[in-house]
Enzyme design. Sequence first.
Site, PDB file in Angstrom:
ATOM      1  N   HIS A   1       0.854  -1.192   0.000  1.00  0.00           N
ATOM      2  CA  HIS A   1       0.000   0.000   0.000  1.00  0.00           C
ATOM      3  C   HIS A   1       0.887   1.237   0.000  1.00  0.00           C
ATOM      4  O   HIS A   1       1.713   1.423   0.896  1.00  0.00           O
ATOM      5  CB  HIS A   1      -0.893  -0.008   1.238  1.00  0.00           C
TER       6      HIS A   1
ATOM      7  N   GLY B   1       2.360   5.230   4.264  1.00  0.00           N
ATOM      8  CA  GLY B   1       1.703   5.794   5.433  1.00  0.00           C
ATOM      9  C   GLY B   1       0.297   5.256   5.573  1.00  0.00           C
ATOM     10  O   GLY B   1      -0.220   4.574   4.681  1.00  0.00           O
ATOM     11  N   GLU B   2      -0.328   5.571   6.688  1.00  0.00           N
ATOM     12  CA  GLU B   2      -1.674   5.083   6.938  1.00  0.00           C
ATOM     13  C   GLU B   2      -2.662   5.659   5.927  1.00  0.00           C
ATOM     14  O   GLU B   2      -2.441   6.720   5.344  1.00  0.00           O
ATOM     15  CB  GLU B   2      -2.108   5.438   8.361  1.00  0.00           C
ATOM     16  N   SER B   3      -3.755   4.958   5.752  1.00  0.00           N
ATOM     17  CA  SER B   3      -4.793   5.404   4.827  1.00  0.00           C
ATOM     18  C   SER B   3      -5.339   6.762   5.261  1.00  0.00           C
ATOM     19  O   SER B   3      -5.643   6.970   6.444  1.00  0.00           O
ATOM     20  CB  SER B   3      -5.915   4.367   4.777  1.00  0.00           C
TER      21      SER B   3
ATOM     22  N   ILE C   1      -3.706   9.681   5.168  1.00  0.00           N
ATOM     23  CA  ILE C   1      -2.713  10.604   5.716  1.00  0.00           C
ATOM     24  C   ILE C   1      -2.268  11.662   4.706  1.00  0.00           C
ATOM     25  O   ILE C   1      -1.673  12.674   5.069  1.00  0.00           O
ATOM     26  CB  ILE C   1      -1.495   9.824   6.255  1.00  0.00           C
TER      27      ILE C   1
ATOM     28  N   SER D   1      -1.867  10.441  -1.628  1.00  0.00           N
ATOM     29  CA  SER D   1      -2.343  10.753  -2.975  1.00  0.00           C
ATOM     30  C   SER D   1      -2.317  12.253  -3.243  1.00  0.00           C
ATOM     31  O   SER D   1      -1.995  12.694  -4.348  1.00  0.00           O
ATOM     32  CB  SER D   1      -3.756  10.209  -3.169  1.00  0.00           C
TER      33      SER D   1
ATOM     34  N   ASP E   1      -2.042   4.019  -4.573  1.00  0.00           N
ATOM     35  CA  ASP E   1      -2.761   3.087  -3.698  1.00  0.00           C
ATOM     36  C   ASP E   1      -2.096   1.708  -3.600  1.00  0.00           C
ATOM     37  O   ASP E   1      -1.735   1.262  -2.519  1.00  0.00           O
ATOM     38  CB  ASP E   1      -4.221   2.928  -4.124  1.00  0.00           C
TER      39      ASP E   1
ATOM     40  N   GLU F   1      -6.967   8.178  -6.506  1.00  0.00           N
ATOM     41  CA  GLU F   1      -8.185   8.362  -5.718  1.00  0.00           C
ATOM     42  C   GLU F   1      -7.979   9.518  -4.745  1.00  0.00           C
ATOM     43  O   GLU F   1      -7.030   9.520  -3.956  1.00  0.00           O
ATOM     44  CB  GLU F   1      -8.507   7.091  -4.932  1.00  0.00           C
TER      45      GLU F   1
ATOM     46  N   ARG G   1      17.089  15.347  13.196  1.00  0.00           N
ATOM     47  CA  ARG G   1      17.154  16.700  12.637  1.00  0.00           C
ATOM     48  C   ARG G   1      18.417  16.928  11.802  1.00  0.00           C
ATOM     49  O   ARG G   1      18.553  17.959  11.165  1.00  0.00           O
ATOM     50  CB  ARG G   1      17.089  17.733  13.772  1.00  0.00           C
TER      51      ARG G   1
END
Length: 311
Positions: A139, A154-156, A158, A161, A178, A203, A244
């Site tokens: 993903h 990353g998480e859906s 976030i 896209s 996706d 999407e 950093r």
Amino acid sequence: MKAVELSKIIETLNLKNLTPDIDLDQIKIEMPDINRPALQLAGYLEHFATERVQIIGYVEYTYLMHLTREEKIKSYEGFISKGIPCVVFTTQTTADEDMLALAEKYKVPTLQSERTTSNFMAEIIRWLNVQLAPCISIHGVLVDVYGEGVLIMGESGIGKSETALELIKRGHRLVSDDVVELRKVSDETLVGSAPDITRHFIELRGIGIIDVKTLFGVGSVKNTQSIDLVIKLEEWDRDKEYDRLGLEQKYTEFLGNKVACHGIPIRPGRNLAIIVESAAVNHRQKKMGYNAAQELYNRVQANMTRKREER
């Protein structure tokens, strides 16, 4: 085990089928390696890699042509009767009537390429290595940024896209949104691509599906791209310590291959497209031998040394 249909090889590599009556539907290639049957045509059939594509070049062809007809038929039949998937004639050589008759008898497709043997071998090995490479689906979003393949994870929800869309507007190219298919083509290289069904689509929540190729032109998309850098987007954690300086390079692993990785914390107001762009350019600089973090560290050390000496 993965396999490639012989008909797809013929179409992709522009081969001429000299035996069109042989059914190709059930013939598949499972090995990316090829074989030039020099010893096999001479009669030595031990350790014969029968599962590979067999290539007859100019040397093998002239050897057969120097034999008498009976010797040639015996030599060729001993080779072609071992259950090989196909035979490819290269360097403008071709099978004669006796060879084609044996090919029909043993149901071995006989093909012809106008390329030289070396060029054809290099191309078919490269192509088969990609097609038969170990493959996983992950993903994420894959974009080409200044020639660097950047995989954004990353998480859906976030913002992967949306970041890719901003990069496209800045002149970079989308490979996949996706779902990204990763193939290990060598111990050093991973190649990413999009599934056929979602290629060139993005999407966007609240808008839906957009066709990047139609909206932004063919220059905004790319079919495949090597994976050079991974960007992991994550929610900002006030209690977490973030790197950093970037003196120590972090890596993530796919299919046994290590890829440089950066974790980017998300906060309102951060321009992710510019951050990803800068990370890609900085990674490219490192590959060319310049490390900005190391340069700053060297300057600080030199300055501290100079001050100690002045005291």
